[in-house]
Enzyme design. Structure first.
Site, PDB file in Angstrom:
ATOM      1  N   CYS A 134     -13.280  18.095  40.701  1.00  0.00           N
ATOM      2  CA  CYS A 134     -13.729  18.287  39.314  1.00  0.00           C
ATOM      3  C   CYS A 134     -14.281  19.670  38.988  1.00  0.00           C
ATOM      4  O   CYS A 134     -13.744  20.350  38.119  1.00  0.00           O
ATOM      5  CB  CYS A 134     -14.771  17.239  38.982  1.00  0.00           C
ATOM      6  SG  CYS A 134     -14.047  15.608  38.833  1.00  0.00           S
ATOM      7  N   LYS A 153     -11.925  22.829  38.894  1.00  0.00           N
ATOM      8  CA  LYS A 153     -10.857  22.717  37.887  1.00  0.00           C
ATOM      9  C   LYS A 153     -11.442  22.677  36.473  1.00  0.00           C
ATOM     10  O   LYS A 153     -10.894  23.277  35.554  1.00  0.00           O
ATOM     11  CB  LYS A 153      -9.962  21.516  38.198  1.00  0.00           C
ATOM     12  CG  LYS A 153     -10.154  20.291  37.361  1.00  0.00           C
ATOM     13  CD  LYS A 153      -9.130  19.236  37.654  1.00  0.00           C
ATOM     14  CE  LYS A 153      -9.635  17.848  37.294  1.00  0.00           C
ATOM     15  NZ  LYS A 153     -10.056  17.642  35.926  1.00  0.00           N
TER      16      LYS A 153
HETATM   17  P1  NAD Z   1      -6.528  10.806  41.203  1.00  0.00           P
HETATM   18  O1  NAD Z   1      -5.479  11.821  41.479  1.00  0.00           O
HETATM   19  O2  NAD Z   1      -7.305  10.225  42.334  1.00  0.00           O
HETATM   20  O3  NAD Z   1      -5.895   9.598  40.384  1.00  0.00           O
HETATM   21  C1  NAD Z   1      -4.944   9.728  39.380  1.00  0.00           C
HETATM   22  C2  NAD Z   1      -3.990   8.573  39.498  1.00  0.00           C
HETATM   23  O4  NAD Z   1      -3.100   8.581  38.370  1.00  0.00           O
HETATM   24  C3  NAD Z   1      -3.101   8.638  40.741  1.00  0.00           C
HETATM   25  O5  NAD Z   1      -3.214   7.434  41.468  1.00  0.00           O
HETATM   26  C4  NAD Z   1      -1.678   8.796  40.178  1.00  0.00           C
HETATM   27  O6  NAD Z   1      -0.700   8.165  40.959  1.00  0.00           O
HETATM   28  C5  NAD Z   1      -1.838   8.139  38.822  1.00  0.00           C
HETATM   29  N1  NAD Z   1      -0.816   8.537  37.839  1.00  0.00           N
HETATM   30  C6  NAD Z   1      -0.355   9.760  37.529  1.00  0.00           C
HETATM   31  N2  NAD Z   1       0.589   9.701  36.583  1.00  0.00           N
HETATM   32  C7  NAD Z   1       0.728   8.400  36.279  1.00  0.00           C
HETATM   33  C8  NAD Z   1       1.567   7.682  35.372  1.00  0.00           C
HETATM   34  N3  NAD Z   1       2.433   8.311  34.589  1.00  0.00           N
HETATM   35  N4  NAD Z   1       1.459   6.348  35.339  1.00  0.00           N
HETATM   36  C9  NAD Z   1       0.578   5.703  36.137  1.00  0.00           C
HETATM   37  N5  NAD Z   1      -0.232   6.315  37.003  1.00  0.00           N
HETATM   38  C10 NAD Z   1      -0.154   7.644  37.076  1.00  0.00           C
HETATM   39  O7  NAD Z   1      -7.516  11.511  40.165  1.00  0.00           O
HETATM   40  P2  NAD Z   1      -9.053  11.143  39.917  1.00  0.00           P
HETATM   41  O8  NAD Z   1      -9.921  11.881  40.856  1.00  0.00           O
HETATM   42  O9  NAD Z   1      -9.184   9.673  39.802  1.00  0.00           O
HETATM   43  O10 NAD Z   1      -9.286  11.809  38.490  1.00  0.00           O
HETATM   44  C11 NAD Z   1      -8.730  11.253  37.321  1.00  0.00           C
HETATM   45  C12 NAD Z   1      -9.359  11.942  36.127  1.00  0.00           C
HETATM   46  O11 NAD Z   1     -10.771  11.656  36.079  1.00  0.00           O
HETATM   47  C13 NAD Z   1      -9.251  13.460  36.125  1.00  0.00           C
HETATM   48  O12 NAD Z   1      -9.083  13.905  34.816  1.00  0.00           O
HETATM   49  C14 NAD Z   1     -10.607  13.907  36.651  1.00  0.00           C
HETATM   50  O13 NAD Z   1     -10.951  15.195  36.204  1.00  0.00           O
HETATM   51  C15 NAD Z   1     -11.523  12.873  36.043  1.00  0.00           C
HETATM   52  N6  NAD Z   1     -12.766  12.650  36.786  1.00  0.00           N
HETATM   53  C16 NAD Z   1     -12.750  12.603  38.140  1.00  0.00           C
HETATM   54  C17 NAD Z   1     -13.917  12.352  38.835  1.00  0.00           C
HETATM   55  C18 NAD Z   1     -13.937  12.320  40.350  1.00  0.00           C
HETATM   56  O14 NAD Z   1     -15.011  12.375  40.929  1.00  0.00           O
HETATM   57  N7  NAD Z   1     -12.780  12.205  41.005  1.00  0.00           N
HETATM   58  C19 NAD Z   1     -15.120  12.135  38.140  1.00  0.00           C
HETATM   59  C20 NAD Z   1     -15.094  12.161  36.755  1.00  0.00           C
HETATM   60  C21 NAD Z   1     -13.906  12.415  36.078  1.00  0.00           C
END
Ligand code: NAD
Length: 436
Positions: free
Chosen positions: A265, A268
């Protein structure tokens, strides 16, 4: 407010989507989680967790058994059978710093095509300000049946490692929306959670997430800059952070000197924020400096290791900790990546151990390093011990045993997990960040 069970679909079952979906089921809703990664869904259907997050496995199994949580690879199934759709796909930054919204866009098109009745579409992913508007336009343009919908921004503030607790007991819930119908539904969803709910317009909610992450990154880079001076003038950054943190206007958390921020996070989101400002005609120099301090912090750490060993060529280094923080297997943007690559470039030979992140680290470093299965195997005959993640297991290690196993008594601690005076008393040649 009495709980009204809402039918929810979560699209994207990653670090955020899986926690959000599971916790929404835990508080009583009916949740379908969808991901286009078939392997991930198959694992979840078989009760195998695709990520490490403390406490999550038990909640997944419990809610599956209670019939409130299920996993699918068909988006149609999720969208048609739900009233609210949470989008939690990843939103990486491109080289330019601009957010890659292709995953959000493709999901929005799919939702539009399958929507069969009124839906609330909730952005859980971190998205640049004005993405809500874009989602609305895409859904309008691609909607095959002329159904009504609302777009909502509901940024997520959970931290990996404590994600379940953070979701169930948040400090605040931010909801950006433009209709009272959507507000009523969002309030129903969160009614079992005791936290202040801040309702804003969509753009404000999107900005709250960006501004929060930018501020957290600022705190880390600020204390790291202070740490660099401390080492030169004989001051102690831990004591400074403690005293500063007692001032309620400042607060103690995130004032932790180390090897810089990492993870999926902060880096990026800072890049994306700089880009958003530039696009809107403002040169946010402070944020650019925050980013630069973070990079220099890693370079300075490598220099520290080199100074300690004179020359890195052929030196055996024992690395403890690879994940970007403790209690996660997440290696995305972990400071260990840049640091280990710099050490290898200068000829060092690396043996490493991480209690959980070994498998994800293998995808990053491949055969460039040797992966050990415990602290003591890693340290044996090493020229120096280097600490890159503050896992509790490392804080409790048997230091007498470590001293015997190390070829020299050199420890370079990037996370300040020990007291320098005590370490010197034990006979170690110990250095850390911002303390002498
Ligand atoms: P991640 O990569 O772990 O998960 C994303 C998921 O989306 C993956 O499993 C991927 O296969 C799936 N995906 C992608 N395209 C898809 C589609 N077309 N249909 C269905 N599934 C699809 O990412 P994350 O860490 O969970 O982060 C997700 C969002 O949350 C980001 O925007 C991130 O900035 C935000 N966020 C993350 C955190 C953290 O600590 N990881 C905290 C707060 C916010």
């Amino acid at each position: 407010m009495k709980l009204k069970r809402i039918k929810i679909c979560v699209i994207g079952t990653g670090y955020v989507g899986l926690v959000v979906g599971t916790c929404l089921a835990e508080i009583g809703h009916q949740v379908i989680c969808f991901d286009n990664n078939k392997e991930k869904i198959k694992k979840l259907q078989n009760n195998i967790m695709p990520i490490y997050e403390p406490g999550l496995d038990k909640l997944v199994i419990k809610n599956k058994q209670a019939g409130r949580l299920s996993f699918f690879t068909e988006i149609k199934q999720g969208v048609e059978n739900s009233d609210v759709i949470f989008v939690a796909v990843h939103t990486p930054t491109q080289k330019s710093g601009e957010t890659d919204l292709s995953y959000v866009e493709s999901v929005s098109k799919e939702i539009a095509k399958t929507m069969n009745s009124y839906k609330v579409i909730v952005s859980k992913s971190t998205m640049p300000v004005e993405t809500g508007k874009k989602i609305k336009e895409i859904i309008k343009a691609y909607s095959s049946q002329n159904v009504d919908f609302d777009v909502v921004s509901n940024p997520e503030f959970l931290k990996e490692g404590t994600a379940v607790k953070d979701f169930l007991y948040p400090e605040r819930i931010v909801i950006g929306l433009e209709s009272s119908k959507a507000e009523k539904i969002m309030r129903q969803i969160y009614c079992p959670i005791k936290a202040p709910i801040i309702v804003t317009n969509i753009e404000t909610a999107e900005m709250i997430k960006h501004a929060s992450n930018a501020f957290l990154a600022t705190k880390i880079s600020f204390i790291n800059a202070i740490a660099n001076i401390c080492e030169r003038v004989g001051a102690d950054v831990e004591e400074i952070a403690q005293a500063m943190g007692l001032d309620q206007r400042i607060g103690r958390s995130f004032l932790k000197a180390g090897i810089g921020f990492g993870g999926s996070c902060l880096s990026k989101d800072v890049d994306a924020f700089v880009h958003i400002f530039a696009k809107n005609g403002y040169n946010f120099k402070l944020l650019k400096t925050i980013r630069q301090i973070n990079q220099v912090q890693k370079e300075n750490f490598v220099k520290k290791v080199k100074d300690k060993l004179q020359n890195l060529k052929g030196k055996n280094l024992a690395i403890l900790g690879l994940a970007f923080k403790p209690n996660t297997d997440d290696m995305r943007n972990a400071p260990s990546i840049d640091i280990i690559n710099m050490l290898i470039k200068q000829g060092a030979i690396i043996k490493a151990y991480d209690p959980i992140a070994k498998e994800s680290a293998k995808q990053v470093f491949k055969h460039k390093i040797t992966y050990c299965s415990n602290i003591y195997e890693t340290v044996q005959n090493a020229d120096a011990l280097i600490i890159l993640t503050e896992w509790d297991e490392f804080k409790d290690m048997d230091l007498k045993k470590i001293k015997k196993l190390l070829k020299s008594s050199k420890i370079i601690d990037g996370r300040n997990i020990f007291n320098p005076k005590k370490m010197r008393k034990l006979g170690f040649n110990y250095s850390c960040i911002g303390r002498n």
